[in-house]
Design a protein around this motif. Structure first.
Motif, PDB file in Angstrom:
ATOM      1  N   UNK A  39       1.023  -1.158   0.332  1.00 23.33           N
ATOM      2  CA  UNK A  39      -0.037  -0.052  -0.241  1.00 23.33           C
ATOM      3  C   UNK A  39       0.741   1.295  -0.134  1.00 23.33           C
ATOM      4  N   UNK A  40       0.497   1.883  -0.938  1.00 21.27           N
ATOM      5  CA  UNK A  40       1.736   3.635  -0.990  1.00 21.27           C
ATOM      6  C   UNK A  40      -0.102   4.694  -1.181  1.00 21.27           C
ATOM      7  N   UNK A  41       0.017   5.422   0.143  1.00 22.84           N
ATOM      8  CA  UNK A  41      -0.477   6.433   0.350  1.00 22.84           C
ATOM      9  C   UNK A  41       0.268   7.905   1.005  1.00 22.84           C
ATOM     10  N   UNK A  42       1.284   7.886   0.034  1.00 19.77           N
ATOM     11  CA  UNK A  42       2.099   8.874   0.445  1.00 19.77           C
ATOM     12  C   UNK A  42       1.562  10.343   0.041  1.00 19.77           C
ATOM     13  N   UNK A  43       1.254  10.383  -0.509  1.00 20.18           N
ATOM     14  CA  UNK A  43       0.691  11.730  -1.021  1.00 20.18           C
ATOM     15  C   UNK A  43      -0.810  12.115   0.002  1.00 20.18           C
ATOM     16  N   UNK A  59      -7.907   8.998  -0.069  1.00 18.24           N
ATOM     17  CA  UNK A  59      -8.558   7.767  -0.549  1.00 18.24           C
ATOM     18  C   UNK A  59      -8.307   6.380   0.149  1.00 18.24           C
ATOM     19  N   UNK A  60      -7.148   6.293   1.180  1.00 20.03           N
ATOM     20  CA  UNK A  60      -6.777   5.368   1.648  1.00 20.03           C
ATOM     21  C   UNK A  60      -7.970   5.101   3.106  1.00 20.03           C
ATOM     22  N   UNK A  61      -8.198   6.349   3.457  1.00 16.82           N
ATOM     23  CA  UNK A  61      -9.099   6.898   4.578  1.00 16.82           C
ATOM     24  C   UNK A  61     -10.348   6.564   4.215  1.00 16.82           C
ATOM     25  N   UNK A  62     -10.928   7.005   3.884  1.00 13.74           N
ATOM     26  CA  UNK A  62     -12.252   6.404   2.413  1.00 13.74           C
ATOM     27  C   UNK A  62     -12.734   5.470   2.207  1.00 13.74           C
ATOM     28  N   UNK A  63     -11.693   4.697   0.805  1.00 19.35           N
ATOM     29  CA  UNK A  63     -12.203   3.563   0.859  1.00 19.35           C
ATOM     30  C   UNK A  63     -12.201   2.728   1.972  1.00 19.35           C
ATOM     31  N   UNK A  64     -11.079   2.585   2.989  1.00 17.46           N
ATOM     32  CA  UNK A  64     -11.587   1.355   4.074  1.00 17.46           C
ATOM     33  C   UNK A  64     -11.971   1.972   5.761  1.00 17.46           C
ATOM     34  N   UNK A  68      -8.755  -5.002  -4.571  1.00 18.50           N
ATOM     35  CA  UNK A  68     -10.428  -3.813  -4.757  1.00 18.50           C
ATOM     36  C   UNK A  68     -10.743  -2.612  -3.974  1.00 18.50           C
ATOM     37  N   UNK A  69     -10.902  -2.260  -2.663  1.00 21.32           N
ATOM     38  CA  UNK A  69     -11.203  -1.163  -2.343  1.00 21.32           C
ATOM     39  C   UNK A  69     -10.462  -0.504  -2.558  1.00 21.32           C
ATOM     40  N   UNK A  70      -8.654  -0.485  -2.904  1.00 21.58           N
ATOM     41  CA  UNK A  70      -8.395   0.853  -2.952  1.00 21.58           C
ATOM     42  C   UNK A  70      -7.528   1.621  -4.338  1.00 21.58           C
ATOM     43  N   UNK A  71      -6.904   0.121  -5.401  1.00 20.83           N
ATOM     44  CA  UNK A  71      -6.864   0.579  -6.720  1.00 20.83           C
ATOM     45  C   UNK A  71      -8.258   1.597  -6.975  1.00 20.83           C
ATOM     46  N   UNK A  72      -9.432   1.277  -6.770  1.00 21.16           N
ATOM     47  CA  UNK A  72     -10.277   2.201  -7.616  1.00 21.16           C
ATOM     48  C   UNK A  72     -10.154   3.664  -6.998  1.00 21.16           C
ATOM     49  N   UNK A  73      -9.362   3.460  -5.504  1.00 23.57           N
ATOM     50  CA  UNK A  73      -9.893   5.145  -4.771  1.00 23.57           C
ATOM     51  C   UNK A  73      -8.242   6.062  -5.205  1.00 23.57           C
ATOM     52  N   UNK A  74      -7.495   5.076  -6.432  1.00 20.43           N
ATOM     53  CA  UNK A  74      -6.197   5.833  -6.916  1.00 20.43           C
ATOM     54  C   UNK A  74      -5.322   5.553  -5.455  1.00 20.43           C
ATOM     55  N   UNK A  75      -5.252   4.313  -4.640  1.00 21.46           N
ATOM     56  CA  UNK A  75      -4.475   4.475  -3.534  1.00 21.46           C
ATOM     57  C   UNK A  75      -2.656   3.067  -4.426  1.00 21.46           C
ATOM     58  N   UNK A  76      -2.235   3.249  -4.814  1.00 18.66           N
ATOM     59  CA  UNK A  76      -1.445   2.413  -5.244  1.00 18.66           C
ATOM     60  C   UNK A  76      -1.854   0.987  -4.466  1.00 18.66           C
ATOM     61  N   UNK A  77      -1.603  -0.429  -4.456  1.00 19.75           N
ATOM     62  CA  UNK A  77      -1.378  -1.542  -3.972  1.00 19.75           C
ATOM     63  C   UNK A  77      -1.206  -3.049  -4.379  1.00 19.75           C
ATOM     64  N   UNK A  78      -0.881  -3.868  -3.349  1.00 19.70           N
ATOM     65  CA  UNK A  78      -0.978  -4.768  -4.948  1.00 19.70           C
ATOM     66  C   UNK A  78      -0.031  -6.511  -3.258  1.00 19.70           C
TER      67      UNK A  78
END
Length: 152
Positions: A1-5, A11-16, A58-68
């Protein structure tokens, strides 16, 4: 998960559904999140452990949060994206026959890819004689080095 900006953190906070983190002064901006890195890492660990890897993707990528997922080497080559991108090409090996090697991940639209490698890495000593010749060793010197076990 990368939510640096800022955008990715939001996006991270809202998606989760952890928007309370957006109001926490320790995490108000990139600088304060860095200053409170241990705390933010603990919060991220706490929230992400509630989900499977697939759910996070499924939650983070659509929110613009790179993860895998983080794969071991075997899992990496079974990934659908790796297969789709044809990331492993065959290469002839002098001792093992054909082996799979990872190709460059860089794709340029006007550059074609052959889909195979012409060769793999040489085995130890495979080019010793050629290298010694290139450095000016005589045939006799090369024979002596071979007799001493210095080369294959």
């Amino acid at each position: 998960v990368s939510a640096s900006s800022e955008r990715m953190f939001r996006g991270f906070c809202e998606a989760l559904e952890v928007t309370h983190l957006l109001n926490d002064p320790r995490f108000a901006d990139e600088y304060t999140r860095l200053t409170h890195r241990q705390e933010i890492n603990a919060e991220v660990d706490e929230v992400t452990r509630r989900y499977t890897v697939q759910e996070l993707v499924e939650r983070l990528n659509p929110a613009g949060v790179p993860c895998g997922p983080v794969y071991d080497i075997g899992e990496a080559f079974e990934d659908e994206q790796v297969k789709h991108l044809n990331m492993v090409w065959p290469a002839p090996h002098t001792e093992r026959g054909k082996i799979g090697l990872v190709r460059t991940p860089i794709n340029l639209s006007k550059v074609t890819h052959p889909g195979t490698f012409s060769r793999s890495a040489p085995v130890v000593g495979e080019h010793s004689i050629e290298v010694l010749q290139e450095f000016g060793f005589s045939e006799q010197q090369i024979v002596e080095l071979k007799e001493q076990g210095a080369t294959n």
